[in-house]
Motif scaffolding. Structure first.
Motif, PDB file in Angstrom:
ATOM      1  N   ASP A 224       0.835  -1.205   0.000  1.00  0.00           N
ATOM      2  CA  ASP A 224       0.000   0.000   0.000  1.00  0.00           C
ATOM      3  C   ASP A 224       0.869   1.253   0.000  1.00  0.00           C
ATOM      4  N   ARG A 227       2.305   1.703  -3.419  1.00  0.00           N
ATOM      5  CA  ARG A 227       1.294   2.126  -4.387  1.00  0.00           C
ATOM      6  C   ARG A 227       0.961   3.611  -4.231  1.00  0.00           C
ATOM      7  N   HIS A 228       0.924   4.091  -3.011  1.00  0.00           N
ATOM      8  CA  HIS A 228       0.385   5.431  -2.796  1.00  0.00           C
ATOM      9  C   HIS A 228       1.439   6.509  -2.512  1.00  0.00           C
ATOM     10  N   TRP A 229       2.689   6.096  -2.258  1.00  0.00           N
ATOM     11  CA  TRP A 229       3.666   7.133  -1.888  1.00  0.00           C
ATOM     12  C   TRP A 229       3.995   7.981  -3.121  1.00  0.00           C
ATOM     13  N   VAL A 439      -2.012  13.744  -1.245  1.00  0.00           N
ATOM     14  CA  VAL A 439      -2.590  12.492  -0.731  1.00  0.00           C
ATOM     15  C   VAL A 439      -3.772  12.837   0.198  1.00  0.00           C
ATOM     16  N   LEU A 443      -5.618   8.633   4.332  1.00  0.00           N
ATOM     17  CA  LEU A 443      -4.558   7.796   3.782  1.00  0.00           C
ATOM     18  C   LEU A 443      -3.190   8.379   4.131  1.00  0.00           C
ATOM     19  N   MET A 447      -0.276   6.523   6.192  1.00  0.00           N
ATOM     20  CA  MET A 447       1.035   6.322   5.555  1.00  0.00           C
ATOM     21  C   MET A 447       2.150   6.977   6.371  1.00  0.00           C
TER      22      MET A 447
END
Ligand code: NAX
Ligand code: ADP
Ligand code: K
Length: 486
Positions: A224, A227-229, A439, A443, A447
């Motif tokens: 995750d 994928r999102h950083w 972001v 989330l 993170m």
């Protein structure tokens, strides 16, 4: 992503299978027995070892008794300590038929039962499961208190440590600390929430092939994060990557500003505009940081980070409030928390520790002390999100994130060495970096908690570290994350 569920959701999902005659209990007991056997094998021997089973009145006790039956058949000496008069009949009969010994707490007494249990190689906690209402009571509570005092027990919890609320992680009364929890059908949310997580040990999951509803809680994993950083692309420039405005520090607390800036730079912010006292702007800033215009409105940024080290400084407080009211994503920490307006939008994230959350709730007509928050973290974080309209990140060994829409995340990659002054300022910097990069707040909060924890572990290496050390470790955590991708 790890998904976790309420006890009620798991029980509801079990219903159709049970009605179709699937013996879920046998599968649960098989999984539990295997976990016990594995532990016994790695610590020496199975045949001739001893296991004490603490048995409650419901199906949780039944799972433990059926596991006891399987263990007896493998040559383990099993003793079931019955905590109450009531016990699951068929499971009890199966346990006895396999040769297990039975001890009744009411007859044997607390002290004798405790010393008997303490002699076992391993203890299975099958007192209460998802059907529990409140914590352990009466003689069973006394037994567990006596076992806690003896200490050093190797406990495997059946489904969840008895006394931990399956839905919220709330703990009432005494709880036996487990080295492992074997949970059935779905990971219970309470196993990933504070303070419950602190009693669960390693979590093993026995799949019962249930059709579960949407998760009650999610925990991000490495995939995750990857994928999102946010990572820059070829066409990016320093403005397109997101500019962060920082209002931090005061003459009294210059270090907090440094650490928040360091955290944000380490997490990849390409451009920071800093607003703070002249003394700080004059020389103490990292060279990468750009001094901003003196008012919030005069600075073009994509997100704000406000509050670390802001204390007793009217100009800084004005800026914090202006940033909170700007409509841009904003992280309000420390000195900005008491300034929070009655209601804010979902673009606002607040990052209190338990004491700050208690103070915030108390200011809003819910008298609360730190211990209340520590006992039932989710409930209090939820209340704060409802009252303020902000996403709440509650700091601690397990970090809980609750969005105003009710989404829940928790992360616990850290180490107790993170409990050091300035550590929270670095976390604020990391979170600010993610908000500036666009972001979404819940989330971003999860993170940031994850990467802060990982950086703490890396910087600590098992020993003490400084808050600066946490920030210094962040790029390495991210490098390792990105390793092997283009
Ligand atoms: N539903 C199923 O068929 C399955 C359930 N499983 C097991 O069943 C458990 C849930 O079973 P139950 O619903 O029987 O719940 P519990 O085993 O938690 O027992 C609940 C019973 O304990 C009593 N009780 C509740 N709170 C108490 C307290 N604070 N002090 C003393 N007594 C208290 C109540 O009288 C209630 O009947 C799960 O945790 C799991 O271990 C597994 O076997 C998998 C399949
Ligand atoms: N026992 C612990 N285990 C792991 N992390 C912890 C523990 N205690 C605190 N932390 C983390 O350390 C940080 C402390 O932040 P905070 O309380 O704001 O301290 P400060 O204001 O000194 O920076 C938070 O990220 C928190 O989650
Ligand atoms: K249990």
């Amino acid at each position: 992503m790890i998904s976790a569920y309420t006890g009620t959701a798991v029980q509801a999902a079990e219903k159709p299978l049970l009605e179709a005659g699937v013996d879920l209990m046998a599968r649960a007991a098989y999984g539990l027995a295997n976990a016990v056997l594995w532990r016994l094998r790695t610590s020496g021997r199975v045949y001739g070892s001893s296991v004490a089973l603490l048995i409650g009145p419901g199906n949780n006790g039944a799972d433990a008794l059926y596991a006891g039956e399987l263990l007896s058949r493998r040559g383990v000496r099993t003793t079931a300590v019955l905590g109450s008069e009531r016990v699951h009949g068929p499971a009890f009969a199966a346990f006895q038929a396999a040769g297990g010994t039975v001890v009744r707490l009411a007859e044997r007494g607390v002290r004798d039962s405790a010393s008997l249990v303490a002699q076992a190689d391993l203890v299975v906690d099958g007192l209460l499961g998802t059907g529990a209402r409140g914590g352990l009571r009466d003689a069973v509570a006394d037994l567990v208190a006596a076992l806690c005092e003896i200490g050093g027990l190797q406990v495997i919890a059946c489904d969840l440590p008895s006394g931990v609320n399956a839905d919220t992680g709330e703990v009432s009364g005494v709880v036996l600390s487990a080295i492992e929890t074997v949970t059935f059908g779905g990971i219970k949310a309470g196993l990933l929430l504070p303070p419950g997580e602190g009693f669960a040990g390693d979590i093993s999951y026995v799949d019962l092939d249930l059709s579960l509803p949407a998760a009650a809680l999610e925990r991000l994993d490495q995939d995750d994060l990857l994928r999102h950083w946010p990572r820059p692309g070829r066409s990016d420039h320093k403005y397109s990557r997101g500019v962060l405005g920082v209002v931090a520090g005061s003459t009294a607390y210059p270090g907090a500003a440094q650490l928040a800036l360091h955290g944000a730079l380490a997490a990849g912010t390409a451009m920071i505009r800093y607003l703070g006292p002249a003394t700080l702007r004059a020389g103490g800033l990292p060279p990468e940081v750009v001094p901003g215009a003196s008012t919030v409105a005069a600075n073009r940024v994509q997100a704000w980070l406000v509050g670390p080290g802001v204390s007793d400084d009217a100009e800084q407080e004005r800026r914090c409030l202006d940033a909170i009211n700007s409509g841009l994503p904003v992280l309000a920490d420390a000195g900005a928390l008491p300034l929070l307006p009655e209601r804010v939008g979902p673009q606002v994230v607040i990052t209190p520790h338990a004491g700050e959350l208690a103070a915030l709730l108390s200011r809003r007509g819910h008298p609360t002390v730190r211990a209340d928050v520590e006992r039932s973290a989710l409930e209090h974080a939820r209340l704060a999100a409802q009252l303020t309209g902000a996403t709440v990140l509650l700091k601690g060994a397990t970090i809980v994130v609750v969005s105003p829409q009710g989404e829940v995340h928790s992360q616990s990659e850290g180490t107790p060495w993170l409990a050091t002054a300035g550590s929270g300022d670095v976390l604020a910097g990391i979170l600010g970096a993610l908000l500036a990069a666009g972001v979404a707040p819940p989330l971003a909060a999860a993170m940031a908690a994850s990467v802060h924890g990982r950086a703490g572990v890396l910087a600590s290496g098992g020993g003490p570290m400084t808050a600066s050390g946490i920030a210094e470790a962040v790029p390495q955590v991210l490098r390792e994350l990105f390793e092997g991708i283009d």
